[in-house]
Design a protein around this motif. Structure first.
Motif, PDB file in Angstrom:
ATOM      1  N   LYS A  15     -47.868  15.138  65.990  1.00  0.00           N
ATOM      2  CA  LYS A  15     -48.723  14.633  64.964  1.00  0.00           C
ATOM      3  C   LYS A  15     -47.989  14.443  63.725  1.00  0.00           C
ATOM      4  CE  LYS A  15     -52.347  12.295  63.268  1.00  0.00           C
ATOM      5  NZ  LYS A  15     -52.553  10.817  64.058  1.00  0.00           N
ATOM      6  N   SER A  38     -45.478  11.426  63.771  1.00  0.00           N
ATOM      7  CA  SER A  38     -45.485  10.543  63.916  1.00  0.00           C
ATOM      8  C   SER A  38     -45.629   9.778  63.683  1.00  0.00           C
ATOM      9  CB  SER A  38     -47.681  10.314  64.739  1.00  0.00           C
ATOM     10  OG  SER A  38     -48.192   8.869  64.891  1.00  0.00           O
ATOM     11  N   ILE A  39     -44.998   8.095  63.865  1.00  0.00           N
ATOM     12  CA  ILE A  39     -45.201   7.202  63.090  1.00  0.00           C
ATOM     13  C   ILE A  39     -46.329   6.734  62.084  1.00  0.00           C
ATOM     14  CG2 ILE A  39     -43.297   6.197  63.983  1.00  0.00           C
ATOM     15  CD1 ILE A  39     -44.306   4.825  65.617  1.00  0.00           C
ATOM     16  N   ASP A  40     -47.612   6.695  63.034  1.00  0.00           N
ATOM     17  CA  ASP A  40     -49.184   6.407  62.945  1.00  0.00           C
ATOM     18  C   ASP A  40     -50.104   7.535  62.153  1.00  0.00           C
ATOM     19  OD1 ASP A  40     -51.331   5.078  62.633  1.00  0.00           O
ATOM     20  OD2 ASP A  40     -51.773   5.348  64.926  1.00  0.00           O
ATOM     21  N   GLY A  41     -49.375   7.290  60.634  1.00  0.00           N
ATOM     22  CA  GLY A  41     -50.356   8.834  59.981  1.00  0.00           C
ATOM     23  C   GLY A  41     -49.303   9.869  59.557  1.00  0.00           C
ATOM     24  N   GLY A  42     -48.552   9.868  60.326  1.00  0.00           N
ATOM     25  CA  GLY A  42     -48.227  11.771  60.593  1.00  0.00           C
ATOM     26  C   GLY A  42     -47.453  11.233  58.814  1.00  0.00           C
ATOM     27  N   ASN A  46     -43.642  10.951  57.894  1.00  0.00           N
ATOM     28  CA  ASN A  46     -43.532   9.885  57.322  1.00  0.00           C
ATOM     29  C   ASN A  46     -43.989   9.339  56.300  1.00  0.00           C
ATOM     30  OD1 ASN A  46     -41.709   8.603  58.939  1.00  0.00           O
ATOM     31  ND2 ASN A  46     -42.218   9.026  60.998  1.00  0.00           N
ATOM     32  N   GLU A  47     -45.129   9.796  55.257  1.00  0.00           N
ATOM     33  CA  GLU A  47     -46.380   9.969  54.703  1.00  0.00           C
ATOM     34  C   GLU A  47     -45.490   9.754  53.376  1.00  0.00           C
ATOM     35  OE1 GLU A  47     -48.966   7.352  54.519  1.00  0.00           O
ATOM     36  OE2 GLU A  47     -48.526   7.153  56.757  1.00  0.00           O
ATOM     37  N   GLN A  72     -39.342   1.934  56.419  1.00  0.00           N
ATOM     38  CA  GLN A  72     -40.326   1.899  57.573  1.00  0.00           C
ATOM     39  C   GLN A  72     -40.314   3.411  58.189  1.00  0.00           C
ATOM     40  OE1 GLN A  72     -41.703  -0.784  58.633  1.00  0.00           O
ATOM     41  NE2 GLN A  72     -40.466  -1.726  57.703  1.00  0.00           N
ATOM     42  N   PRO A  73     -41.463   3.551  58.598  1.00  0.00           N
ATOM     43  CA  PRO A  73     -42.063   4.764  59.705  1.00  0.00           C
ATOM     44  C   PRO A  73     -40.163   5.114  60.672  1.00  0.00           C
ATOM     45  CG  PRO A  73     -43.320   3.879  59.523  1.00  0.00           C
ATOM     46  CD  PRO A  73     -42.292   2.617  59.060  1.00  0.00           C
ATOM     47  N   GLN A 113     -39.226   7.454  63.878  1.00  0.00           N
ATOM     48  CA  GLN A 113     -39.333   7.767  65.526  1.00  0.00           C
ATOM     49  C   GLN A 113     -38.822   8.826  65.293  1.00  0.00           C
ATOM     50  OE1 GLN A 113     -39.286   4.499  68.470  1.00  0.00           O
ATOM     51  NE2 GLN A 113     -41.253   2.877  67.140  1.00  0.00           N
TER      52      GLN A 113
END
Length: 314
Positions: free
Chosen positions: A142, A145-149, A152-153, A163-164, A166
Motif C-alpha cells: 500500500k 502503490s501507484i494509487d494513493g501510495g 509516490n504522493e 508520474q507514480p 510502479q
C-alpha cells in the motif's frame, strides 16, 4: 614436589558423579532432547527420497532408486542458478544491513539519558517483530502503490517524479524492498540482544574513560563496541550458516509474476517443484542441497573466525 606442568588425571566415576549431582538439570533437558530428535533428526530419513523416483502410493521397498539423477538435473537447470543468485543476494544484503543497523541502533539507544524515553523508543522499535509478514506485505504494498501510495504522493509533491513509480513491478528494486522491509520489522528485536550485552560491560571502564577525557563517541568506539564484540561474532557466524536458508514468506508475499526472476529463492523453488508439480524427489534434492551448504558454511565460518578472531560457537 609435584610437577605443576603435569596434568591432573580425572578421577574414575567423576563424570557419573557430575551427572548425579546435576540430575535435575539433565531431567529438565530430556523433553527438549526428545523434541529435537523427533523434529530435527527423524525427518532426515526423508532425504532418501532425493535418491529415488518417489511415488507416494508405493511402499519404501517398491520405490525406484535413481542415484544422483535428481542432483545432476538440479545442477544442469539454469533456473537453479538464477534462484541461487537471488537467494545469496538477498541474504548478503540482509546480513550486512541486519547487522550494522541493529548494532548502531542499540549503541545509540544505550546512550539516551532519559529512561522513560529510552523504554518508549525500544518498545516502539520491536513491536513490528510481532506483526505477521502477511500484514507487513500489505502495508509495504500500500505504501508503494501507484494509487494513493504515500511514497509516490511524496515524490510527486516534491516534484521529484512526474508520474507514480510502479515499485512492485520493477525486479531490480525487489531486493532492496525486501531488505528494507525486513530491516524495519526486525531492527528493534535484533537490537535487544546487543542491549543485553552492553549491560554486561563494566561501568568502571566508562568512568575511567571519562576521567581520561574521552568523549561519548570515543567511549562507544573503544569500550562499547569491543565489549559486545563476542556477541557480534557469534551471531554473525550463525547468520552465515543460514546464508542459503532465508525462508520464503517475504519473497512470496511481496513478489508477483512481474518480478519472479528476482523474487524466487531456493525455498520457493523447492516448494514449487516439490509440491505444486509433485516432483517430490527433485524438491527433496533442492532442500538437501540447501541444508548441506548451510552446514558447510557454518563450519567454515566458525573455523575462520576461530582462527583469526578467537571467537567461535563450537
Amino acid at each position: 614436589m609435584k610437577n605443576p606442568q603435569k596434568e591432573k588425571k580425572p578421577k574414575k566415576g567423576s563424570l557419573w558423579r557430575s551427572v548425579v549431582r546435576q540430575k535435575y538439570l539433565y531431567m529438565m533437558s530430556i523433553p527438549f532432547v526428545i523434541w529435537l530428535f523427533i523434529f530435527s533428526y527423524v525427518p532426515l530419513w526423508g532425504w532418501t527420497m532425493a535418491f529415488q523416483n518417489y511415488k507416494p502410493a508405493r511402499a519404501f521397498s517398491e520405490q525406484k532408486w535413481v542415484g544422483f539423477k535428481n542432483f545432476i538435473e538440479l545442477f544442469q537447470d539454469e533456473r537453479f542458478y538464477l534462484v541461487l543468485r537471488n537467494t545469496l543476494a538477498m541474504s548478503i544484503m540482509g546480513i550486512v544491513a541486519g547487522f550494522i543497523v541493529p548494532i548502531v541502533f542499540a549503541i545509540l539507544l544505550n546512550e539516551l539519558r532519559s529512561i522513560r524515553f529510552k523504554r518508549t523508543v525500544q518498545t516502539i522499535s520491536y513491536l513490528p517483530h510481532f506483526v505477521s509478514w502477511v500484514v507487513v506485505a500489505g502495508i509495504i504494498t500500500k505504501l508503494l502503490s501507484i494509487d494513493g501510495g504515500i511514497v509516490n504522493e511524496i515524490l510527486i509533491s516534491l516534484h521529484i517524479v512526474d508520474q507514480p513509480i510502479q515499485f512492485m513491478a520493477k525486479g531490480n528494486w525487489f531486493w532492496g524492498i525486501v531488505t528494507a522491509s525486513d530491516l524495519w520489522k526486525e531492527t528493534g528485536w535484533n537490537a535487544i540482544i546487543y542491549l543485553a550485552a552492553i549491560t554486561g560491560i563494566d561501568k568502571e571502564l566508562y568512568e575511567a574513560a571519562r576521567v581520561d577525557g574521552a568523549g561519548r563517541f570515543r567511549q562507544m568506539w573503544n569500550i562499547t563496541l569491543p565489549g559486545i564484540r563476542p556477541t557480534i561474532m557469534v551471531l554473525l557466524i550463525l547468520s552465515i550458516g543460514h546464508l542459503t536458508s532465508i525462508g520464503f514468506e517475504k519473497q512470496m508475499l511481496l513478489g508477483n509474476s512481474l518480478v519472479t526472476d528476482y523474487s524466487e529463492v531456493l525455498d520457493l523453488y523447492a516448494l514449487k517443484y516439490g509440491i505444486q508439480i509433485n516432483r517430490f524427489s527433485y524438491g527433496t534434492a533442492i532442500g538437501m542441497f540447501n541444508s548441506v551448504v548451510s552446514i558447510i558454511l557454518l563450519f567454515t565460518a566458525n573455523g575462520l573466525f576461530k582462527k583469526f578472531t578467537k571467537e567461535s560457537v563450537m
